[in-house]
Each structure stands twice: as C-alpha cells, then as structure tokens.
Design an enzyme around this catalytic site. Structure first.
Site, PDB file in Angstrom:
ATOM      1  CG  ASP A 214      -2.492   0.703   1.091  1.00  0.00           C
ATOM      2  OD1 ASP A 214      -2.116   1.955   0.353  1.00  0.00           O
ATOM      3  OD2 ASP A 214      -3.254  -0.040   1.338  1.00  0.00           O
ATOM      4  CG  HIS A 237      -0.751   1.312  -3.486  1.00  0.00           C
ATOM      5  ND1 HIS A 237      -2.438   1.140  -2.530  1.00  0.00           N
ATOM      6  CD2 HIS A 237      -0.072   0.670  -4.321  1.00  0.00           C
ATOM      7  CE1 HIS A 237      -2.318   0.183  -2.944  1.00  0.00           C
ATOM      8  NE2 HIS A 237      -1.448  -0.216  -3.733  1.00  0.00           N
TER       9      HIS A 237
END
Ligand SMILES: *[C@@H]1O[C@H](CO)[C@@H](O)[C@H](O)[C@H]1NC(C)=O
Ligand SMILES: *[C@@H]1O[C@H](CO)[C@@H](O)[C@H](O)[C@H]1NC(C)=O
Length: 393
Positions: A214, A237
């Site tokens: 993430d 991310h």
C-alpha cells in the site's frame, strides 16, 4: 592541596559519568530465551527500565516470539529499546482480541529505538482474510509498531517485515526522527502502508527503504511540519498526502516537504488524495522536490475524487482546500500515459500549484505522456515534459 582538589574533581567526574551511563535491562535476566515467547520477560524488563532514569532494554541476537505488548510511559527519563534480534508476532489475528497494535509504544518522552533488529508481523495468514477492499467497515488488523504520544525521540536502523496491516503508525507524536528504517512486504499484501503519520508535528523521516503493498508513506490529517528526506519506495502505492476528507473534524495538513525520493514500480508517485462528498478540510504548504520515478503508474497526482472500490457517494465535490503545493525536479519514467494528473475540486479549486522542471517519459505505445488539469491553473517554470495541462477537464 592541589592533589586533593584533583581527586575531588575526578570523583565528581566519575559521579557525573555514572549518572549519564545507561542502566541495562536485558530481557534474558527476566527469563527470555531464543525461540520462546518473551512477552512476559519484555513486559517486566520494560517496567523496571521505565522506572529508572537513563535506561536501556536489550533484546540480543536471536529469534523470539512475542505477543501483543504495550510499552507504556511516562518513564523516569530517557529510555532506549535496543532490539538486535528478530521478534515474531503470533500468526493468529484472534490472539490480538481486536487490538490494533502488536508492539505499542505509548506516552514516552525521549525514546530511542535502535539495534538493527526486525519486527516480523507474520502477516501472510491475515492478508488472506483481509476484507477491506470490499467492506468499508472491515476489522482493522494489528499494526506492527504504533507510536502514540511519543515525543523527542529517535527510531533508527530497525526493520519492519510482513505486518498484518500498517507497519509503523505515528499518532500525536512530536519531534520524532525515523532514520534508516527498512520496511519489507510483498506488493500484493493489502493495507500494509509503510509509515502513516497523523496528528503529529516536527517529524523527520530520512533514508528509509520501503517496499510494501500500500502507501509507502502516508500523511493524514493533523500532520504539520513533516520532512521526508532520501526515501526509496517500491513496490507499493507511493508517497501520499491523505486520504483526507473522509471523517468529521479532520485537522489541517501543512508544512510537508518530500525531498530526494526514488520510487520504483509503484502505482503512484507523489500524490494528494481527498474524498468527494467530504467534510471540509485544508492541505497546504506541500512540497515535492528532486524525486526520481522509475516505471511509476501515476508519477504526479492530485486526486480530489479519491474513492477506492466505489465506497463513497460521488455526488458532490471534495471540500478539502488544497493550497501552496509544488512539484519541482520530478524526473524519470511513467508506466502509463497519465504522467501528470491535477484533478482538483470544483467547489474549492486548488491554488498556488507549481510545476517546475518536470521530465517524465512514457515509453509504451499509443502516444506520449499526458498532463491533465481540472480546477487548477498551475504556475509552470523550467522544463515541462509532458507540457503542463495538455488536457483540461
Ligand atoms: C528535521 O529536519 C529539518 C530539516 O532538515 C531540521 O531543521 C529539523 O531540525 C529536523 N527536526 C528533527 C525533529 O529532527
Ligand atoms: C508555501 O509553503 C512554504 C513552505 O511551507 C512556506 O514557506 C510559504 O510561506 C508558503 N507560501 C504561502 C504564500 O503561503
């Protein structure tokens, strides 16, 4: 007389030296053994150390099992947590009884976390049961390390591995430095944000190396005066401000500097994300400089329609005001055509956005890199590849 004086001086120095020396609390003296569970031993060693000014808890080399622990202050004085070994979390999420932290540092002033050791969250089983991509009221799983109300502190040279959820979380921290922290998790592990900061100020992150599933670093509401320096990210991310505007009464985010980062194979580069249909908020004085992108999907992105998995009603525009944001010397490669996306809110357009020396190449087929702008008129200077705002929405 001269001789007596010097003896007096030496004794005084010795007294001073001994008050400066750290008193060591080795978990072994409290019954810890390699390959066994050291929850009790660590809890006792911490309590004893915390009651003494200038102390050091030591966990020497070796692999140890550790259940949920709260390392609670305030302590009598500065305290060091020296982890040389590897701590392994329980596999089973049920053993956490719904608590959201595995190793929890709370209410400590003058903490040093050091020793080069590893916090291994053993997240593989938990990731398979994560339902947060489908259910917005999903259970929060335990974070590897939480720091709540930790001030004037340094965290250096440790590794966080395979956390069940976020790796490192800062809440209500002030004057905290994170140096040479390593975070490793597979790119497909859900919600394993590397470092999340919220309600904290005067935080520095330098020389971190973060690979995760993430956000590499995410900076949530109430964060002020945050410097991120020389960080490498990937997979994951990317570096994110937000998401903002999801909850009531969010505090402003301001004074964020990200300087000298390298992102490789991440889903985003540097990003500001806010939810539509949101409550009002402010994100200001945010600066990204000297960032290298290697095959990054959305290298520069402001997304005020952030709504993962269609969890929100997309009825009204975001009410989070974005102001005084710069992207300077951002170069490298984009893995999609959308190299620059500045999608601001119709109800509160972005102001004082600067694009300076942007050089992002797209190597795939179907045309060259694009730059899309909505509700923003960035000030541009220096090189612009792609040219700023080739698409206007
Ligand atoms: C953080 O970094 C800034 C700029 O490099 C520096 O001025 C400041 O003293 C640092 N703060 C802490 C808490 O380390
Ligand atoms: C923009 O942000 C920078 C860095 O935080 C700050 O020094 C500057 O004063 C801000 N500019 C305005 C016009 O608010």
């Amino acid at each position: 007389m001269g001789k007596n004086l010097s003896i007096a001086t030496i004794s005084l120095l010795l007294v001073l030296a001994s008050t400066n020396a750290q008193q060591v609390f080795d978990v072994k003296s409290y019954g810890a053994q390699p390959n066994a569970d050291i929850t009790q031993a660590l809890t006792k060693a911490w309590k004893a150390a915390c009651a003494v000014a200038g102390s050091k808890v030591v966990i020497s080399a070796g692999v140890y099992k550790l259940g949920l622990v709260t390392l609670l202050g305030p302590c009598k004085g500065a305290i060091e947590f020296n982890l040389q070994g590897t701590l392994e979390a329980p596999l089973d999420v049920a053993s956490f009884n719904g608590k959201d932290a595995w190793v929890f540092f709370q209410y400590i002033d003058g903490l040093t976390v050091s020793g080069g050791g590893v916090f291994d969250g053993k997240g593989q089983q938990a990731w398979q049961r994560n339902t947060c991509n489908k259910d917005k009221n999903c259970n929060i799983l335990p974070f590897n390390i939480r720091f709540d109300y930790v001030t004037n502190s340094i965290v250096q040279g440790i590794t966080s591995k395979d956390s069940k959820f976020f790796h490192i979380n800062l809440f209500e921290c002030k004057k905290l430095q994170l140096q040479h922290v390593t975070i490793t998790t597979p790119g497909d592990s859900p919600n394993t944000d590397g470092i999340h900061i919220g309600h904290s100020s005067q935080i520095n992150i330098t020389n971190a190396n973060i690979g995760t599933g993430d956000d590499c670093i995410s900076i949530g509401d109430g964060s002020q005066d945050i410097t991120v320096n020389q960080v490498t990210c990937g997979p994951g991310h990317g570096i994110s401000i937000g998401s903002l505007g999801r909850y009531q009464n969010e505090q402003p985010v301001s004074g964020i500097r990200v300087i000298g980062a390298t992102l490789s194979n991440t889903d985003n580069g540097v990003r500001i994300k806010t939810w539509p249909s949101s409550t009002s908020g402010v994100a200001s004085d945010i600066h990204f400089e000297n960032v290298i992108m290697n095959n990054v999907a959305n290298p520069i992105i402001i997304d005020q329609n952030y709504c993962p998995n269609n969890q929100c009603s997309n009825q009204s525009p975001s009410k989070v005001k974005i102001n005084n944001v710069s992207f300077k010397k951002i170069s490298g490669t984009s893995s999609t055509k959308e190299a620059v996306n500045l999608i601001c809110s119709k109800s509160v357009p972005c102001q004082q956005v600067v694009l300076s020396d942007i050089d992002l190449a797209y190597k795939g087929g179907g045309g060259s890199a694009t730059s899309t702008c909505a509700n923003v008129q960035p000030a541009v200077s220096g090189k612009q590849n792609p040219p700023a705002c080739t698409n206007k929405l």
